[in-house]
Scaffold this active site. Structure first.
Site, PDB file in Angstrom:
ATOM      1  N   SER A 121      34.210  -3.641  64.198  1.00  0.00           N
ATOM      2  CA  SER A 121      34.225  -4.710  65.198  1.00  0.00           C
ATOM      3  C   SER A 121      32.908  -5.462  65.242  1.00  0.00           C
ATOM      4  O   SER A 121      31.831  -4.889  64.992  1.00  0.00           O
ATOM      5  CB  SER A 121      34.503  -4.096  66.574  1.00  0.00           C
ATOM      6  OG  SER A 121      34.242  -5.023  67.604  1.00  0.00           O
ATOM      7  N   TYR A 149      31.171   1.683  72.534  1.00  0.00           N
ATOM      8  CA  TYR A 149      32.220   1.294  71.588  1.00  0.00           C
ATOM      9  C   TYR A 149      31.601   0.778  70.281  1.00  0.00           C
ATOM     10  O   TYR A 149      32.001   1.180  69.180  1.00  0.00           O
ATOM     11  CB  TYR A 149      33.087   0.216  72.239  1.00  0.00           C
ATOM     12  CG  TYR A 149      34.151  -0.384  71.361  1.00  0.00           C
ATOM     13  CD1 TYR A 149      35.357   0.266  71.151  1.00  0.00           C
ATOM     14  CD2 TYR A 149      33.960  -1.618  70.761  1.00  0.00           C
ATOM     15  CE1 TYR A 149      36.342  -0.299  70.356  1.00  0.00           C
ATOM     16  CE2 TYR A 149      34.942  -2.192  69.971  1.00  0.00           C
ATOM     17  CZ  TYR A 149      36.131  -1.533  69.772  1.00  0.00           C
ATOM     18  OH  TYR A 149      37.092  -2.099  68.990  1.00  0.00           O
ATOM     19  N   LYS A 153      31.933   2.482  66.610  1.00  0.00           N
ATOM     20  CA  LYS A 153      32.470   1.764  65.451  1.00  0.00           C
ATOM     21  C   LYS A 153      31.459   1.776  64.306  1.00  0.00           C
ATOM     22  O   LYS A 153      31.823   1.952  63.135  1.00  0.00           O
ATOM     23  CB  LYS A 153      32.819   0.320  65.842  1.00  0.00           C
ATOM     24  CG  LYS A 153      34.109   0.186  66.659  1.00  0.00           C
ATOM     25  CD  LYS A 153      35.338   0.509  65.807  1.00  0.00           C
ATOM     26  CE  LYS A 153      36.653   0.234  66.530  1.00  0.00           C
ATOM     27  NZ  LYS A 153      37.824   0.691  65.739  1.00  0.00           N
TER      28      LYS A 153
END
Lengths: 325, 325
Positions: A121, A149, A153
């Site tokens: 991402s 997050y 990732k």
């Protein structure tokens, strides 16, 4: 060939599954089976396809069993989303880090090095104190994630790269941009407004815009995002260009341009449903995201950004006619 | 204050412990206790110091208990070394990734956000296919590790950064350079020859040099490496400059310069004990390492590279008189 899509019942996962089933082949091989691994069962249209199998439940618990099935290809999309990971630190580590590691370990133990595309991402990028993001993100820009997050990732990218280097998988990581326009319900993500300010007004609902009109965003349409995943799978390792994650192309668009496109498609009454309600907490997060991506590696794979804001809105209208007022 | 050093019985860990005990204070506070966590018990001189406690055993198993002790500061040095991680993939994940995560989780659950310095490594840098290393590594150079050890260290940096961002620890990661001259026995690491071609001849033993004389290396002496860890601990978060890992300074030295320094200190008979035995496998690994580091952030902390090859050899001779022929 036998394919696995983790997160296969989510918006992008299901869209990817539909695209693959419609093509019928991938990298020149006929698609016999697509296994959709997800917490939720597959959407009805996919469940009705005889080529689709469901593997419903926690990926972390199912990874071992999935590893014993002989997949020719894997798209690893399953993840807890950013807002959830920020609210629940352990959830993020479990759903994103542990599950990715368990999947990779299972594939490694399978012993036949399947091809795997990992959906990373743009959230890996952020402005660390002392190391601001450059004006344009390049393929070799150092990610300094500013969310759990994004960290998870980025760690996933490293695990994929090392499993690929060791020959356990043929692994490729691609970084998805902010996807717009997403269908469905508003969510708690800081990026939720990007889709919301188009989707809700077109459905006849009010929407709030928490950031100034001149805020720039790096976005990609759902179709272009799916195309990026498929192209990453089909590329030769040489064309993909190494084991470092590849930034997918992004359209740089201002909130103003998104609203102008909304008005062009939905009329002034749609535009009038968007209220500017500045929210400094969200604005600060959004300012930390990159707005401009020079996706040179992706261009060499033939991938291009969406042409303009209008195309994003038109794609949404074409793909989700039932969601319009 | 109560300090924890993981890997505290290893060469650098024990040296750090001695340095701290000699100073008697850290960041302006008196050092009451230093706990040395390691697979091996502490060296005798450290075990004899009443301020030293041993926590001997697997860090992964002991992390929970350590988290319940209220440490004011942690130096996390414990790791399986590069050659071992390359030979045993699971060992590296367990010893480097799982143990780091367990330690961070334990400190987080302790709830008082101790200061932590994580010893990362120049091994995070490498030339990925398609993304060669730049001629000079900067503070914002993207690491693309080409070993499992480097991947695991880079993942550790990410975990430390996110735990620091969340306020669970006051975390700082520093990347140690290739340490030369290391005392002790030759090891299986690809970098082993860097110390070996000085240490063995000075002990009257033969040594093999597997790379050409013009090979450039980025090295730091043990004392400067320890100074980097201590300075990173004592820096304010602002002076440290963000949550991204900091490259410690490196002296760029050729193998020829190392051998000249060996001869200057040990005479031509020492130099004559080094045989050039090209080993393309090792040479290829070494060529993938960065040779030049522009450690601007470290300089702002007052850290400098060693002045020259001669100083490295002289430091070894001064610190290890018993190891000389």
């Amino acid at each position: 060939m036998r394919l696995l899509i983790t997160g296969g019942s989510g918006f992008l996962g299901a869209m990817l599954a539909r695209r693959l089933l419609q093509r019928g082949e991938l990298a020149g091989r006929r698609i016999a089976t697509v296994v959709l691994a997800d917490l939720a069962p597959p959407p009805a249209d996919l469940a009705a396809d005889t080529r689709v199998q469901a593997a419903t439940g926690e990926l972390l618990e199912r990874a071992d069993a999935l590893g014993r099935e002989r997949f020719d290809g894997v798209f690893h999309l399953a993840a807890a989303v950013s807002a959830a990971c920020e609210a629940d630190f352990d959830l993020g580590l479990r759903a994103n880090l542990d599950s990715t590691r368990a999947l990779l370990q299972a594939l490694r133990q399978g012993g036949h090095a399947p091809r795997l595309v990992f959906a990373s991402s743009v959230a890996v990028f952020g402005s660390d104190p002392g190391l601001p993001l450059p004006p344009v993100v390049q393929d070799d820009t150092l990610p300094t994630p500013q969310s759990s997050y994004g960290i998870q990732k980025f760690i996933g990218e490293q695990l994929v790269a090392d499993h690929a280097r060791k020959g356990f998988i043929d692994g490729r990581s691609v970084r998805l941009m902010t996807v717009a326009v997403r269908p469905g319900r508003p969510n708690a993500a800081a990026s939720g407004f990007v889709s919301g300010i188009v989707r809700e007004p077109l459905a006849g609902l009010p929407a709030r815009c928490p950031v100034p009109l001149d805020t720039l965003l790096a976005v990609a349409s759902p179709r272009r995002s799916i195309e990026g995943l498929v192209r990453a799978f089909e590329a030769t390792p040489e064309a993909f260009g190494g084991r470092t994650a590849l930034n997918l192309p992004a359209l740089t668009v201002s909130v103003q341009q998104l609203l102008d496109a909304l008005e062009a498609v939905g009329g002034p009454q749609a535009r009038a449903r968007v209220q500017l309600e500045p929210d400094e907490a969200i604005a600060r997060i959004v300012r930390g995201w990159p707005a401009r991506i020079d996706a040179a590696r992706a261009r060499r794979l033939g991938l291009e950004a969406d042409p303009d804001a209008l195309s994003l809105v038109r794609q949404y209208v074409a793909d989700h006619p039932a969601a319009l007022a």
